[in-house]
Scaffold this active site. Structure first.
Site, PDB file in Angstrom:
ATOM      1  N   PHE A 270       0.829  -1.219   0.000  1.00 59.52           N
ATOM      2  CA  PHE A 270       0.000   0.000   0.000  1.00 59.52           C
ATOM      3  C   PHE A 270       0.859   1.263   0.000  1.00 59.52           C
ATOM      4  O   PHE A 270       1.989   1.259  -0.484  1.00 59.52           O
ATOM      5  CB  PHE A 270      -0.978   0.002   1.168  1.00 59.52           C
ATOM      6  CG  PHE A 270      -2.066  -1.054   1.040  1.00 59.52           C
ATOM      7  CD1 PHE A 270      -2.560  -1.438  -0.193  1.00 59.52           C
ATOM      8  CD2 PHE A 270      -2.588  -1.653   2.170  1.00 59.52           C
ATOM      9  CE1 PHE A 270      -3.561  -2.395  -0.289  1.00 59.52           C
ATOM     10  CE2 PHE A 270      -3.599  -2.613   2.072  1.00 59.52           C
ATOM     11  CZ  PHE A 270      -4.068  -2.981   0.844  1.00 59.52           C
TER      12      PHE A 270
ATOM     13  N   PHE B 269       4.103   6.709 -17.291  1.00 57.80           N
ATOM     14  CA  PHE B 269       3.047   6.151 -18.150  1.00 57.80           C
ATOM     15  C   PHE B 269       3.103   6.872 -19.496  1.00 57.80           C
ATOM     16  O   PHE B 269       3.500   8.045 -19.541  1.00 57.80           O
ATOM     17  CB  PHE B 269       1.666   6.343 -17.504  1.00 57.80           C
ATOM     18  CG  PHE B 269       1.325   5.253 -16.524  1.00 57.80           C
ATOM     19  CD1 PHE B 269       1.995   5.161 -15.306  1.00 57.80           C
ATOM     20  CD2 PHE B 269       0.361   4.288 -16.814  1.00 57.80           C
ATOM     21  CE1 PHE B 269       1.710   4.148 -14.408  1.00 57.80           C
ATOM     22  CE2 PHE B 269       0.075   3.267 -15.926  1.00 57.80           C
ATOM     23  CZ  PHE B 269       0.751   3.184 -14.714  1.00 57.80           C
TER      24      PHE B 269
ATOM     25  N   TRP C 174       8.920   0.052 -16.765  1.00 55.58           N
ATOM     26  CA  TRP C 174       7.810  -0.728 -17.318  1.00 55.58           C
ATOM     27  C   TRP C 174       8.032  -0.894 -18.838  1.00 55.58           C
ATOM     28  O   TRP C 174       7.905  -1.986 -19.371  1.00 55.58           O
ATOM     29  CB  TRP C 174       6.477  -0.020 -17.029  1.00 55.58           C
ATOM     30  CG  TRP C 174       5.285  -0.768 -17.501  1.00 55.58           C
ATOM     31  CD1 TRP C 174       4.624  -1.773 -16.857  1.00 55.58           C
ATOM     32  CD2 TRP C 174       4.594  -0.565 -18.741  1.00 55.58           C
ATOM     33  NE1 TRP C 174       3.566  -2.217 -17.610  1.00 55.58           N
ATOM     34  CE2 TRP C 174       3.525  -1.495 -18.778  1.00 55.58           C
ATOM     35  CE3 TRP C 174       4.759   0.300 -19.827  1.00 55.58           C
ATOM     36  CZ2 TRP C 174       2.628  -1.579 -19.843  1.00 55.58           C
ATOM     37  CZ3 TRP C 174       3.881   0.217 -20.894  1.00 55.58           C
ATOM     38  CH2 TRP C 174       2.834  -0.718 -20.886  1.00 55.58           C
TER      39      TRP C 174
HETATM   40  P1  ADP Z   1       1.751  -2.026  -7.045  1.00 51.73           P
HETATM   41  O1  ADP Z   1       2.945  -2.818  -6.618  1.00 51.73           O
HETATM   42  O2  ADP Z   1       1.862  -0.573  -6.681  1.00 51.73           O
HETATM   43  O3  ADP Z   1       0.458  -2.619  -6.613  1.00 51.73           O
HETATM   44  P2  ADP Z   1       2.321  -3.087  -9.671  1.00 51.73           P
HETATM   45  O4  ADP Z   1       3.766  -2.815  -9.873  1.00 51.73           O
HETATM   46  O5  ADP Z   1       1.916  -4.458  -9.254  1.00 51.73           O
HETATM   47  O6  ADP Z   1       1.706  -2.041  -8.648  1.00 51.73           O
HETATM   48  O7  ADP Z   1       1.565  -2.676 -11.007  1.00 51.73           O
HETATM   49  C1  ADP Z   1       0.174  -2.808 -11.147  1.00 51.73           C
HETATM   50  C2  ADP Z   1      -0.180  -2.918 -12.640  1.00 51.73           C
HETATM   51  O8  ADP Z   1       0.093  -1.676 -13.278  1.00 51.73           O
HETATM   52  C3  ADP Z   1       0.588  -3.992 -13.394  1.00 51.73           C
HETATM   53  O9  ADP Z   1      -0.298  -4.728 -14.220  1.00 51.73           O
HETATM   54  C4  ADP Z   1       1.561  -3.226 -14.242  1.00 51.73           C
HETATM   55  O10 ADP Z   1       1.798  -3.858 -15.502  1.00 51.73           O
HETATM   56  C5  ADP Z   1       0.866  -1.900 -14.457  1.00 51.73           C
HETATM   57  N1  ADP Z   1       1.861  -0.824 -14.575  1.00 51.73           N
HETATM   58  C6  ADP Z   1       2.798  -0.490 -13.657  1.00 51.73           C
HETATM   59  N2  ADP Z   1       3.552   0.525 -14.109  1.00 51.73           N
HETATM   60  C7  ADP Z   1       3.093   0.844 -15.343  1.00 51.73           C
HETATM   61  C8  ADP Z   1       3.461   1.817 -16.325  1.00 51.73           C
HETATM   62  N3  ADP Z   1       4.454   2.668 -16.113  1.00 51.73           N
HETATM   63  N4  ADP Z   1       2.754   1.860 -17.480  1.00 51.73           N
HETATM   64  C9  ADP Z   1       1.728   0.998 -17.700  1.00 51.73           C
HETATM   65  N5  ADP Z   1       1.322   0.061 -16.810  1.00 51.73           N
HETATM   66  C10 ADP Z   1       1.994  -0.022 -15.644  1.00 51.73           C
END
Ligand code: ADP
Length: 557
Positions: free
Chosen positions: A303, A383, A411
């Site tokens: 979180f 992003f 990413w």
């Molecule tokens: P958290 O650890 O904060 O819960 P995650 O790293 O698990 O988040 O990422 C959640 C989702 O968001 C994943 O499916 C990931 O592919 C997507 N994601 C993370 N960063 C990016 C980004 N820069 N651009 C597009 N999608 C992203």
């Protein structure tokens, strides 16, 4: 391409046998137990034999309050680990294990995203090395032993209306939150109200993640309070004399799991306690293993920093015996605009004003981490919709606080997209850290909770319900009041109201009730309505999933 498509494409051509990854960090064949070609558990004896190297740096990755827009902590953690290795800094990543609840529900897996992923992602997100199953079995064995004790004469005089130990299942199943068991007559047990927690919310998960050895695990399990007797005195697992059996069921789950990133950075994925009801970090054993086997350990807390990082620092660090040397705060332009009042549908449109308004959320998290004396670097998880003007605006806002904000493209580009972040984090660790814990466990429960509410959440005051006040008196009488506090609060806001975004002030937090998790060694303070068994959404992720005749999985994110 989806996360799973990227992972599958790379897995086929690139994934290395796990012995090769183990060898990279000095572990021989006899130090590991293989689970197929690409996963292994590390034997505890192999870790006991090793000492901490002279140089061992711990980097904690955390984030602003999560939003539906997504932050990408795991993605940045993995990308940063890959980037450090590219810079020839020997690095291991330590992450939490995914729960099937979020996998089938809405949030997704826990293996990162894009080109910053851990593989084999299908295995890790599904049954992995069986840790969740072992925990579920251990949890339910204890539940069955409690009901059997009552059925067989109830020597301990357990009050069946005051049993707090619930059953567990690792899936979001709201229909099991409250159940009645033992119906059907004398042969079916003694009827009573019960309920289910999701496995990751079980105290056993928190215990597994804080235990340092089998002996410590057993001692913690013995201390678990399962409810009260008819004199309202606590009944423990030691009273039931079953700590040996429960520990036995967890003896393999206690060993850290070793896997690799798409770029072959060794990664421990071990333990995954909820970050609301529990402390939200991977196991002490996995973090210790990483610290022993590498010069740099990159790890993550669940979180936002108000929950995950606070608990990492106030609950995990004292037991780990090592504080982080640097903190990385992950923020996204989208999520900051969301905090600044922009609707989800409009987040792709450039809006520097909203970004500036939403910055208050990041700013408070930065200040909070600095209170501990830790150097902070902001990672802007890039992003494709982010504009240059927005990135520059955010960097300038952070610069006003003397904090570097690095545009991070892991990413899209894997470790190569995290080189600037890695260099900034390395530079931030050049100065010696004057680490200052937030509170002293010897303080009263009221003082500890108030410190967290005022110094981390930015709230005004704390109100304790009549029940909570009564409980605090009991805890003092039982000698439990010197334990750290594990706040159970919504992850969406600094306050206990998920709708209050940004950086709310002047609010009061109400502590409804405490849960004494003596095995884990903390007192859970429940605010608001914190669910320990989530439900599935209207359109669960499960709707997209499939498996082909040859076993290939699709739709797992
Ligand atoms: P958290 O650890 O904060 O819960 P995650 O790293 O698990 O988040 O990422 C959640 C989702 O968001 C994943 O499916 C990931 O592919 C997507 N994601 C993370 N960063 C990016 C980004 N820069 N651009 C597009 N999608 C992203």
């Amino acid at each position: 391409m989806s996360d799973i498509e990227i992972a599958q494409q790379n897995e086929q051509s690139e994934i290395k046998p796990i012995q090769t990854i183990a060898a990279q960090i000095g572990l021989g064949q006899h130090d590991i137990e293989q689970y197929g070609e690409y996963k292994a558990k590390v034997k505890l004896a192999a870790l006991d034999q090793r000492t901490l190297p002279q140089e061992h740096k711990l980097i904690l990755v955390t984030s602003i309050n999560p939003t539906p827009a997504g932050e990408g902590k795991s993605t940045v953690t993995i990308g940063l680990g890959d980037a450090l290795n590219r810079l020839n800094k020997q690095t291991i990543i330590a992450l939490r294990e995914p729960s099937l609840g979020p996998v089938m529900g809405i949030k997704g897996g826990a293996t990162g995203g894009g080109y910053a992923q851990v593989v084999p992602m299908e295995d890790i997100n599904l049954h992995f090395t069986g840790d969740m199953h072992a925990l579920t079995s251990a949890n339910n064995t204890l539940a069955a032993l409690i009901d059997n004790h009552i059925q067989q004469g109830n020597e301990l005089h357990i009050d069946q209306r005051r049993i707090t130990w619930k059953r567990a299942l690792d899936i979001n199943d709201r229909a099991l939150r409250n159940v009645v068991i033992g119906l059907g007559g004398p042969f079916q047990g003694v009827p009573r109200e019960d309920g289910f927690n999701i496995t990751v919310a079980s105290e056993l998960m928190a215990i597994l993640c804080l235990a340092t050895s089998i002996t410590d695990l057993k001692a913690r399990i013995a201390r678990i309070v399962i409810g009260d007797n008819d004199q309202k005195q606590p009944v423990t697992v030691a009273d039931l004399k079953v700590q040996g059996a429960i520990t036995m069921l967890l003896k393999d789950a206690l060993k850290p799991n070793l896997v690799q990133t798409l770029e072959h950075t060794p990664t421990f994925i071990h333990g995954g306690p909820f970050a609301n009801i529990a402390h939200g970090c991977n196991s002490i054993l996995a973090t210790t293993a990483a610290l022993k086997l590498a010069d740099y350990t990159v790890t993550e807390a669940g979180f936002g920093a108000d929950l995950g990082a606070e608990k990492f620092l106030d609950i995990k660090v004292p037991q780990l015996g090592k504080h982080p040397d640097a903190v990385v705060l992950v923020a996204t332009i989208r999520a900051l605009k969301y905090n600044g009042g922009v609707a989800l549908a409009d987040l792709k449109t450039e809006n520097v004003a909203a970004l500036t308004a939403g910055f208050v959320n990041l700013k408070r998290h930065i200040k909070n981490m600095q209170q501990y004396g830790l150097p902070v670097t902001v990672s802007i998880n890039h992003f494709v919709s982010d504009t240059a003007a927005e990135v520059t605006a955010l960097q300038n806002l952070c610069a006003e606080l003397n904090v570097q904000a690095i545009d991070t493209k892991v990413w899209a580009n894997g470790g190569a997209g995290g080189i600037d972040l890695a260099n900034a984090v390395l530079a931030s660790m050049q100065t010696t850290v004057d680490y200052r814990p937030l509170y002293d466990n010897q303080a009263s429960i009221t003082d500890k909770v108030t410190t967290i509410v005022q110094k981390i959440y930015g709230g005004q005051a704390v109100e304790f319900s009549t029940k909570a006040k009564r409980q605090m008196q009991t805890f003092v009488a039982n000698g439990w009041d010197k334990l750290p506090i594990c706040m159970a609060k919504t992850q969406y806001s600094f306050s206990d109201d998920p709708k209050q975004l940004g950086a709310p002030t002047d609010f009061t937090i109400t502590i409804r009730e405490f849960v004494p998790d003596l095995g884990a060694g903390f007192l859970v303070a429940l605010t608001g309505n914190v669910l320990t068994m989530p439900g599935l959404p209207k359109k669960p992720a499960a709707l997209n999933m499939d498996v082909a005749a040859d076993g290939t999985i699709t739709g797992l994110f």
